[in-house]
Design an enzyme around this catalytic site. Structure first.
Site, mmCIF file in Angstrom:
data_model
loop_
_atom_site.group_PDB
_atom_site.id
_atom_site.type_symbol
_atom_site.label_atom_id
_atom_site.label_comp_id
_atom_site.label_asym_id
_atom_site.label_seq_id
_atom_site.Cartn_x
_atom_site.Cartn_y
_atom_site.Cartn_z
ATOM 1 N N ASP A 229 0.864 -1.184 0.000
ATOM 2 C CA ASP A 229 0.000 0.000 0.000
ATOM 3 C C ASP A 229 0.898 1.232 0.000
ATOM 4 O O ASP A 229 1.529 1.552 1.013
ATOM 5 C CB ASP A 229 -0.904 0.016 1.235
ATOM 6 C CG ASP A 229 -1.981 -1.066 1.203
ATOM 7 O OD1 ASP A 229 -1.702 -2.171 0.684
ATOM 8 O OD2 ASP A 229 -3.086 -0.815 1.717
ATOM 9 N N LYS B 156 -6.916 3.329 -3.688
ATOM 10 C CA LYS B 156 -7.339 3.362 -2.287
ATOM 11 C C LYS B 156 -7.585 4.801 -1.860
ATOM 12 O O LYS B 156 -6.794 5.689 -2.178
ATOM 13 C CB LYS B 156 -6.256 2.696 -1.431
ATOM 14 C CG LYS B 156 -6.505 2.693 0.063
ATOM 15 C CD LYS B 156 -5.367 1.955 0.778
ATOM 16 C CE LYS B 156 -5.448 2.107 2.286
ATOM 17 N NZ LYS B 156 -4.317 1.429 2.973
ATOM 18 N N LYS C 235 -10.257 0.229 -2.704
ATOM 19 C CA LYS C 235 -10.206 0.036 -1.252
ATOM 20 C C LYS C 235 -10.531 1.341 -0.537
ATOM 21 O O LYS C 235 -9.692 2.235 -0.462
ATOM 22 C CB LYS C 235 -8.818 -0.457 -0.829
ATOM 23 C CG LYS C 235 -8.674 -0.656 0.688
ATOM 24 C CD LYS C 235 -7.280 -1.141 1.052
ATOM 25 C CE LYS C 235 -7.080 -1.195 2.564
ATOM 26 N NZ LYS C 235 -5.721 -1.653 2.929
#
Length: 321
Positions: free
Chosen positions: A153, A221, A257
């Site tokens: 991430d 995300k 996400k």
């Protein structure tokens, strides 16, 4: 589906000016319409069997996360145990999708999850601010991948993005993508975090979504969970529309996400409705949709227990992360 998409946009990414022209040529976002649609979808009533299905699906989509300075190997091992058996009294409870930790805790999480299908995700690139030189960010990523991370991430350089230096952001994502490749030829999946609360406008969120996907993101995300405004139904809806349109144009599917601020079962179900109504069943799977919301798991477990027993057990009946 393939995830390396740069060749399809070679002309777009040839220079800063061509990339800027493309991103600023995207349709403007109707903020009123976006928020109204997100609010409307959030009123859908999900009951009984459908609710039970939604709860189990949401549990299976959680990236169970600990990202604190006080993290210890013991805490990470405990979190891994909870990911594998979220409700020790009911082994039919689905496992979570992943455990997300800092790079120095990846090896501990990997060892604790050996023999399971729970992934190990690691934040990298000087998370959460991203204020570091590129070589430091790449070393951060390579360390996590070498330790066994299945997913990375990363945070984008919001300062560069807001200054309009889109090519710098693109090249940084590409470099991190390359750093995700393991020595055996495999690669960790890359989630690109925009920190939507700092991007100020919906138009910027749409541009960041396309920029991340063009650069090869496997997931886009919303947030780090470390700022005041994180995932919202509206910004997640906008990103879902972006991945839908990107697949229609390129044939490449990218995950989404939302992270931060999703705390209740009711919240989670609203987001699942957004997924179903915007991109459809292809994204209703933890390979393509995740929740970055550890506190959410306990509420899902309590609601699951209530459906099974008819009684609301309360927070004393679930473990505190």
């Amino acid at each position: 589906m393939p995830t390396t998409t740069a060749p399809a946009f070679a002309d777009v990414t040839a220079s800063d000016s061509t990339l800027r022209r493309f991103l600023h040529g995207l349709p403007g976002v109707d903020a009123v319409g976006l928020e109204a649609r997100a609010a409307s979808l959030g009123t859908r009533s999900i009951k009984t069997t459908a609710k039970a299905y939604a709860i189990d699906l949401a549990i299976s989509m959680i990236d169970l996360t600990t990202l604190e300075g006080a993290d210890t190997p013991g805490k990470v091992r405990a979190l891994a145990a909870k990911a594998v058996h979220p409700d020790p009294t009911d082994r039919t409870t689905p496992r979570t999708a992943a455990v997300c930790v800092y790079p120095d805790m990846v090896a501990t999480a990997k060892a604790a999850l050996t023999g399971t299908d729970v992934k190990v995700a690691s934040v990298a690139t000087a998370f959460p601010a991203g204020r570091a030189a590129l070589d430091v960010k790449l070393a951060d990523t390579r360390d996590a991948v070498a330790a066994g991370a299945d997913e990375i991430d990363m945070v984008i350089d919001r300062g560069a993005f807001l200054a309009g230096d889109y090519l710098k952001v693109y090249e940084e994502i590409r470099a991190v993508k390359e750093a995700c490749v393991r020595e055996d030829g495999g690669a960790a999946r890359l989630k690109v975090i925009f920190e939507t609360g700092e991007l100020s406008t919906y138009d910027n969120i749409r541009r960041a979504s396309w920029l991340g996907m063009i650069a090869g993101a496997d997931f886009i995300k919303t947030s780090t969970g470390k700022v005041g405004v994180n995932a919202t139904p509206a910004n997640t809806l906008l990103m879902l529309e972006a991945v839908r349109d990107f697949r229609a144009q390129t044939g490449v599917q990218v995950g989404v996400k939302p992270a931060g601020g999703i705390r209740t079962t009711k919240d989670a179900i609203k987001f699942l409705v957004l997924v179903n109504e915007t991109v459809g069943e292809d994204w209703l799977d933890n390979h393509w949709f995740r929740f970055g919301a550890s506190s959410l798991l306990n509420d899902l477990l309590m609601q699951r227990q209530k459906l099974a027993t008819g009684r609301y057990s309360g927070p004393d009946y679930v473990t505190v992360d």
